[in-house]
Design an enzyme around this catalytic site. Structure first.
Site, short mmCIF file in Angstrom:
data_model
loop_
_atom_site.label_atom_id
_atom_site.label_comp_id
_atom_site.label_asym_id
_atom_site.label_seq_id
_atom_site.Cartn_x
_atom_site.Cartn_y
_atom_site.Cartn_z
N CYS A 311 0.73 -1.25 -0.07
CA CYS A 311 0.17 0.04 -0.10
C CYS A 311 0.85 1.24 -0.12
CB CYS A 311 -1.19 0.09 1.19
SG CYS A 311 -0.38 -0.24 2.86
N ARG A 341 10.17 -9.71 -0.21
CA ARG A 341 10.99 -9.64 0.99
C ARG A 341 12.23 -10.66 1.02
NH1 ARG A 341 5.85 -8.78 5.18
NH2 ARG A 341 4.99 -6.99 3.93
N GLU A 343 13.93 -13.12 3.00
CA GLU A 343 13.43 -13.84 4.04
C GLU A 343 14.24 -14.59 4.71
OE1 GLU A 343 10.81 -13.85 6.03
OE2 GLU A 343 9.03 -13.15 4.67
N ARG A 352 6.24 -19.10 2.71
CA ARG A 352 7.00 -17.99 3.24
C ARG A 352 8.04 -18.02 2.45
NH1 ARG A 352 7.08 -16.04 8.47
NH2 ARG A 352 8.83 -14.46 8.64
N GLU A 360 -4.22 -6.33 -2.24
CA GLU A 360 -4.03 -5.25 -1.18
C GLU A 360 -5.26 -4.53 -1.19
OE1 GLU A 360 -1.86 -5.21 1.21
OE2 GLU A 360 -2.04 -2.88 1.78
N ASP A 421 -4.87 -10.24 12.58
CA ASP A 421 -4.16 -11.20 11.76
C ASP A 421 -5.20 -12.51 11.49
OD1 ASP A 421 -1.80 -10.36 10.99
OD2 ASP A 421 -0.56 -11.47 12.33
N GLU A 434 -0.44 -17.45 9.41
CA GLU A 434 -1.14 -16.18 9.00
C GLU A 434 -1.47 -16.10 7.65
OE1 GLU A 434 1.26 -12.61 9.61
OE2 GLU A 434 -0.13 -11.62 8.28
N ASN A 437 -4.50 -10.10 6.52
CA ASN A 437 -4.58 -9.17 7.90
C ASN A 437 -5.67 -8.27 7.65
OD1 ASN A 437 -3.29 -7.53 6.27
ND2 ASN A 437 -1.24 -7.67 7.34
N CYS A 463 -5.87 -0.68 5.78
CA CYS A 463 -5.83 -1.71 4.51
C CYS A 463 -5.69 -3.01 5.06
CB CYS A 463 -4.30 -1.56 3.92
SG CYS A 463 -3.00 -1.88 5.10
N ARG A 470 -0.79 -17.79 0.53
CA ARG A 470 -1.28 -18.20 2.15
C ARG A 470 -2.73 -18.94 1.92
NH1 ARG A 470 2.30 -14.76 6.25
NH2 ARG A 470 4.29 -15.41 5.35
N1 SER Z 1 0.18 -3.53 3.93
C1 SER Z 1 -0.05 -4.44 4.62
C2 SER Z 1 1.14 -5.60 5.13
O1 SER Z 1 2.19 -5.10 4.50
C3 SER Z 1 -1.15 -5.40 4.36
O2 SER Z 1 -0.79 -5.97 3.21
O3 SER Z 1 0.92 -6.45 6.00
ZN ZN Z 2 -1.35 -2.10 3.55
#
Ligand code: SER
Ligand code: ZN
Length: 504
Positions: A311, A341, A343, A352, A360, A421, A434, A437, A463, A470
């Protein structure tokens, strides 16, 4: 932690300060100490808590000041306030204030402060502990003071101390909903099964999968459910958010405070002149190896990184704007690309990974509108997970993602602000995953990106990240691969798995 500031600074003037100005200066000092420095300070504050000029003298073209304070009208704020008032006093003698030279600055923190909470920064010249606290001697200039460096330093130390105090305890996690139990239909790791069935294969990069048609049928089925059951009924419109995020965005979103260990960094070529790159290309042609070190010398940046939270890169669309009341709440979503990411050792299965796919959902409006949308989303998700996917899941209030991503712990003081979550049980391990969220982020983003609303009320936003990998991992872990065991709607949307590859 109680905080005290003390500084010595010279106000440098355009000419020597004449002796006859002394009385007027003394009067200005008293006015500052008794009136101007007390402005905006709570009534219960003690004299020692408030900024005051403790001494002054004149030396040629310098007015030397000593200022001390507790937490109110901090010494550096007092300095700038005083500069304004003294400028008009000296103006009467045709002397202007030309600059400020800071000759000493200390911060005293009282209470128990862990040495490890004091960061190593170039501005901290000396750190002296005693039984009542710690004294920090800083080297900084007037621009640093104007930039509020001392306040940021104190805040940083407080945050580090909080994080350390929190350290041993488990992360914040507070159950708020538990679904009915569901009979498990599968007891193995679904990723391994998908690999065996040839639905997915490892990508060439770390933490990355190539999804075959069968896996994507599941992604798209879930996406359809999200669109039909959640996004359309609640009136969200699709946008496309950028997937390369420059520092400019992460400075405002707060990610610049903590996300460095997990970023996929992005660099640009120093030039797009082919001649500049010719030897790099030739090196590869001759050796078959890409010369990474040579490339490193020819690139600029990093200019930022690849999409991390999805976001933040939306916000420049509304940055600096005032939103009309009649367009609120704004409800949008993005599903235009990957998130990345680093990880490290944490990679596991499809759930993961370093590269993942997420829808989003983002909304903004007044505080009431923002909380209302979050509650309606929660109700819609609950129906989808309980009735359509028949998942065994639970929902918990956790450390808000926007705090966690800045390296903070705990929860927001405002009960309405925070992250829920959604977790699904994984029968093969007994653990919980998870899988999405929902967050009310308060005014954090509107403030960071300077977004206002017409009524003048505080602008809030929220958001919700829906992880397709997942959802898939949770669903397959619970329901397995025999479509006869799947809820009808999911089976119908997925259809027969398309087996288009045959490997000899
Ligand atoms: N922006 C939030 C997050 O990174 C929801 O996707 O978890
Ligand atoms: Zn977000």
């Amino acid at each position: 932690m109680y905080v005290r500031f003390s500084l010595n600074a010279d106000l440098l003037t355009s000419g020597d300060i004449p002796g006859e100005a002394a009385a007027a200066i003394e009067q200005a000092v008293q006015e500052a100490n008794e009136t101007s420095f007390r402005r905006g300070v709570p009534k219960e504050a003690q004299p020692d808590d408030i900024g005051r000029i403790t001494g002054w003298s004149v030396e040629g073209n310098a007015l030397r000041l000593s200022i001390a304070s507790g937490p109110y009208t901090r010494a550096h704020d007092a300095l700038f306030r005083f500069r304004k008032s003294i400028a008009s006093v000296l103006g009467r003698h045709r002397i202007g204030v030309r600059g400020i030279e800071v000759t000493g600055f200390t911060i005293r923190l009282e209470g128990s402060v862990e040495p490890a909470a004091i960061p190593r920064l170039p501005m901290i010249q000396e750190t002296a502990f005693d039984e009542n606290g710690v004294l920090l001697s800083l080297t900084l200039n007037a621009a640093d003071l104007e930039n509020k460096v001392p306040d940021r330093l104190v805040r940083l130390i407080e945050e580090k101390a909080e994080a350390m105090a929190y350290g041993g305890k488990a992360e914040h996690w507070e159950l708020i909903y538990e679904s009915p139990r569901q009979p498990p239909r599968f007891d193995r790791d679904p990723t391994e099964e998908m690999v065996k069935k040839g639905w997915i294969k490892h990508g060439a990069a770390r933490g990355q999968w190539i999804y075959g048609p069968q896996a994507v049928q599941l992604f798209r089925a879930f996406e359809t459910i999200v669109l039909e059951e959640i996004i359309r009924p609640l009136g969200f419109s699709e946008m496309v958010f950028p997937k390369l995020v420059p520092w400019e965005v992460w400075k405002r979103s707060g990610h610049a405070k903590g996300v460095y260990p997990e970023i996929y960094y992005v660099c640009t070529p120093k030039t797009r002149d082919p001649a500049y790159w010719e030897d790099v290309a030739d090196y590869f042609k001759v050796t078959g190896e890409v010369p990474v070190e040579m490339i490193r010398d020819r690139i600029d940046g990093p200019i930022g990184g690849m999409c991390y939270a999805q976001c933040p890169p939306f916000w420049p669309f509304v940055q600096g704007e005032t939103l009309a009341t009649d367009c609120l709440p704004i409800h949008v979503f993005d599903r235009s690309g990957t998130s990345h990411r680093y990880e490290s050792g944490g990679i596991h299965g499809i759930e993961r990974v370093d590269e993942f796919h997420r829808i989003e959902v983002l909304w903004l409006g007044t505080a009431e509108q923002t909380v209302d949308t979050a509650d309606r989303l929660h109700a819609a998700y609950t129906r989808v997970f309980d009735d359509l996917l028949e998942l065994e899941w639970r929902c918990a209030r956790v450390t808000p993602w926007f705090m966690a991503q800045e390296g903070l712990v705990g929860v927001s003081e405002n009960e309405q602000i925070g992250t829920r979550d959604y977790e699904a049980v994984l029968p093969y391990s007994g653990g919980w995953l998870e899988f999405q969220n929902v967050s009310v982020n308060g005014n954090k983003y509107p403030k960071g990106f300077n977004v206002k609303i017409q009524s003048g009320a505080d602008c809030w936003s929220g958001c919700s990240g829906i992880g397709l990998e997942r959802w898939t991992a949770a669903f397959l872990a619970q329901k397995g691969f025999d479509m006869a065991d799947w809820p009808d709607r999911v089976a119908e949307l997925v259809g027969e798995p398309k087996e288009i590859f045959r490997f000899l």
